[in-house]
Design an enzyme around this catalytic site. Sequence first.
Site, PDB file in Angstrom:
ATOM      1  N   ASP A 292       0.839  -1.278  -0.001  1.00 26.63           N
ATOM      2  CA  ASP A 292       0.046   0.119   0.092  1.00 26.63           C
ATOM      3  C   ASP A 292       1.013   1.106   0.000  1.00 26.63           C
ATOM      4  O   ASP A 292       2.148   1.272   0.170  1.00 26.63           O
ATOM      5  CB  ASP A 292      -1.027  -0.044   1.318  1.00 26.63           C
ATOM      6  CG  ASP A 292      -2.172   0.827   0.855  1.00 26.63           C
ATOM      7  OD1 ASP A 292      -2.116   1.751  -0.024  1.00 26.63           O
ATOM      8  OD2 ASP A 292      -3.211   0.936   1.472  1.00 26.63           O
TER       9      ASP A 292
HETATM   10  C1  BGC Z   1      -5.217   3.324   0.013  1.00 28.62           C
HETATM   11  C2  BGC Z   1      -4.914   2.100  -1.296  1.00 28.62           C
HETATM   12  C3  BGC Z   1      -4.802   3.216  -2.492  1.00 28.62           C
HETATM   13  C4  BGC Z   1      -3.760   3.502  -2.417  1.00 28.62           C
HETATM   14  C5  BGC Z   1      -3.376   4.512  -3.842  1.00 28.62           C
HETATM   15  C6  BGC Z   1      -3.734   4.111  -0.117  1.00 28.62           C
HETATM   16  O1  BGC Z   1      -3.766   5.187   0.838  1.00 28.62           O
HETATM   17  O2  BGC Z   1      -4.870   2.745   1.311  1.00 28.62           O
HETATM   18  O3  BGC Z   1      -6.332   1.603  -0.922  1.00 28.62           O
HETATM   19  O4  BGC Z   1      -4.988   1.919  -3.654  1.00 28.62           O
HETATM   20  O5  BGC Z   1      -3.542   4.472  -1.503  1.00 28.62           O
HETATM   21  O6  BGC Z   1      -4.192   5.471  -4.057  1.00 28.62           O
END
Ligand code: BGC
Length: 762
Positions: A292
Amino acid sequence: MKKYTLLIIVLFYGGFLALGQNSKILSSVKNVETKVDSVLALMTLEEKVGQLVQYNGSWDLTGPASELDNKQKEDNIKKGLVGSMLNVLSVRATKEAQKLLMENSRMKIPMMFGYDVIHGYKTIFPVPLGETASWDLEAMENSARIAAIESVANGINWTFSPMIDISRDARWGRIMEGSGEDPYLTSMVAIAKVKGYQGNDLSGDLTIAATAKHFAGYGMAEAGRDYNTVNLGENELHNTVLPPFKAAADAGAATFMNSFNEIDGIPSTGNKNLQRDILKGVWNWDGFVVSDWGSIPEMINHGFAKDKKQAAEIAIKAGSDMDMEGGAYESSLLELVLEGSVDEKLIDDAVKRVLRVKFKLGLFDDPYKYSNPEIAANISYEDHKKAARDIARKSIVLLKNENNLLPLKPGVKSIGVIGPLANDKDSPIGNWRAQGEANSAVSVLEGIKTAVGRDVKVNYALGTTLGIGERSFLMPLEINTTDRSGYKEALEMAKKSELIIMVLGEDAFQSGEGRSQSKIGLAGLQQELLEEIHKVNKNIVLVLINGRPLELSWSSENIPTIVEAWQLGSESGNAIADVLFGKYNPSGKLPVSFPRTVGQEPLYYNQKNTGRPSSDLHVTYSHYTDVKKDALFPFGFGLSYTQFEYGEIDLSSPEMNADGNIEVSIPVTNTGKVIGKEVVQLYLRDMIASRTRPVKELKGFQLLDLKPGESRIVKFVIEEKMLQFYTINKIWESEAGEFEVFVGGNSRDVKSAAFNLIKNKA
Ligand code: BGC
């Protein structure tokens, strides 16, 4: 094998200049693994590490940006040291970025372009929690397919969806982004979404790679506070949290994303048991895991790694393949391998996983495949809107309909539409809206006006504002308004109107990432306004627009009709009008329990019996002293404009052998006056087991259309596989003994029967 060796030799001698020149040879080889190995064999260690790096294209920042400036990023792309980018939008932008790499790098390995396409790209569908309330897997697959088409038309070949975190806590802001509290329903949605995004073949022209996220346990954050600690035992992990991920892996999800949280002291990003042992080991899944956003360096904050270098070492060893904007792999992996701390074989495995997905997407055949402007020219946004209206109205849940106030009768002369969300064209778009435009939804007021034509007088009053400030992904409204200046107008209008439609709920960005709340009532002055209007006119239909379960105890006692309309997306107002006026008979069922009070959270139907259960909901010390322990509106609940009556369950046998099955039959009759759709739900309970089992677990459901007076025998087949769980032996197996079967229109009101599973002792 001969072919494979030959290919390596050919590519090796030609490959030092450009993979591009060898792409024809690669294309002629059918076996993806041979191609992957051939390309890997040509790569330097630095190039391999590059495949594991993901850069943000500086669009929506969902976390701190890496330390590199754009110039440095550009240089690294030119060197082919970047595997993928996120948030690079438009065919022009992705083409430019891809060109930089293809025209300058040695290996010419195309990048993937990812984006959070969560509930539509431009045409916005209901937020996932709302959409799940339709229980309509075909419609959910279709919305994912449309999202994929619109993504491809805009240069994207990879979505960070579906989010399949089980969540039982309405305080958690991201509950809107998943499918609720049930592992089986979430698994079914996961399969539908993966199919919708990826089609039958990832190399198709209009398909994109899916991401099953967040692996794992992110939705179980303590106290519903985002990013918070997760304490999850082996039983809950395997029996509740992991099943949707297993389903997504089996359905062929090309990628997984790990999660920000820790479980039992181990951050998921550094969790070898989850990523390497279970996902890539036991499940034998061959895709790649992206971290993530920044979750690799965040292990420093967790107190699990002392610096980026150690974080990178932990993450790669644990099976995190790609570093999303964390900068840890880029700065440290090469050194870690050279000094002998990380075995190059681990890097090779990660790179092969990334290459495999790129081959499957067809990027080696045509790196610009997803930067084709012709696709956009052929899209019919009108058709996509129709699909959005269809799934939106199927997602609406009728929670209460006293005196059959709904559907609105043709004779109605004047309707008062009141509330801060009544003419709000933005909140229905919800959070995680990709390129859904601000203020682009059909508002409830607009939907109603279109539906009634000129015969009915429709009045509108705001009543109160939801909050102050500018709405945005980064900054939600400040919902502490004290502005009562609109009360007078609203009250006068309420007095004059035959019927009131009050539209209340949540701001678009009130739920979503980082939007946890300790209170889940109607925010701001909405509750007060509702009570004031109620004093002058009791004929109220309360329409709720929200991303999480709300606390509705007062409304459920005082308001005759309540419609849960979630954040339904682009066609919200039209879909709501379809239901209000009976053009669509509501068929949605809650995918999550609605509590009586926030103090009950986390709340879920599939709980344990405990040592002190009681069938009396009012007394005994196993309950709260101030509130019943069950949900106000339980999982699976939703009314219709007609009524369904369930007969008694008939089992084909009271006993079942492990290699046999039992047929469950139950008559369901439409006893009302209009045609309707019922979601018939099958639940099971394993009475005595080596680990205590939930009092009910959803194991099947069927959507049934019945005409007035029509009766049908609904049949489910129970097989041994459905009785399995992760037992004390740490495997999935069934255990002999008694099972209860329940069938009904929600998780609370069910008919039951029992049978025995017979297993021969080994
Ligand atoms: C989120 C993810 C997301 C990623 C990219 C993160 O803060 O937890 O679910 O895909 O950002 O935007």
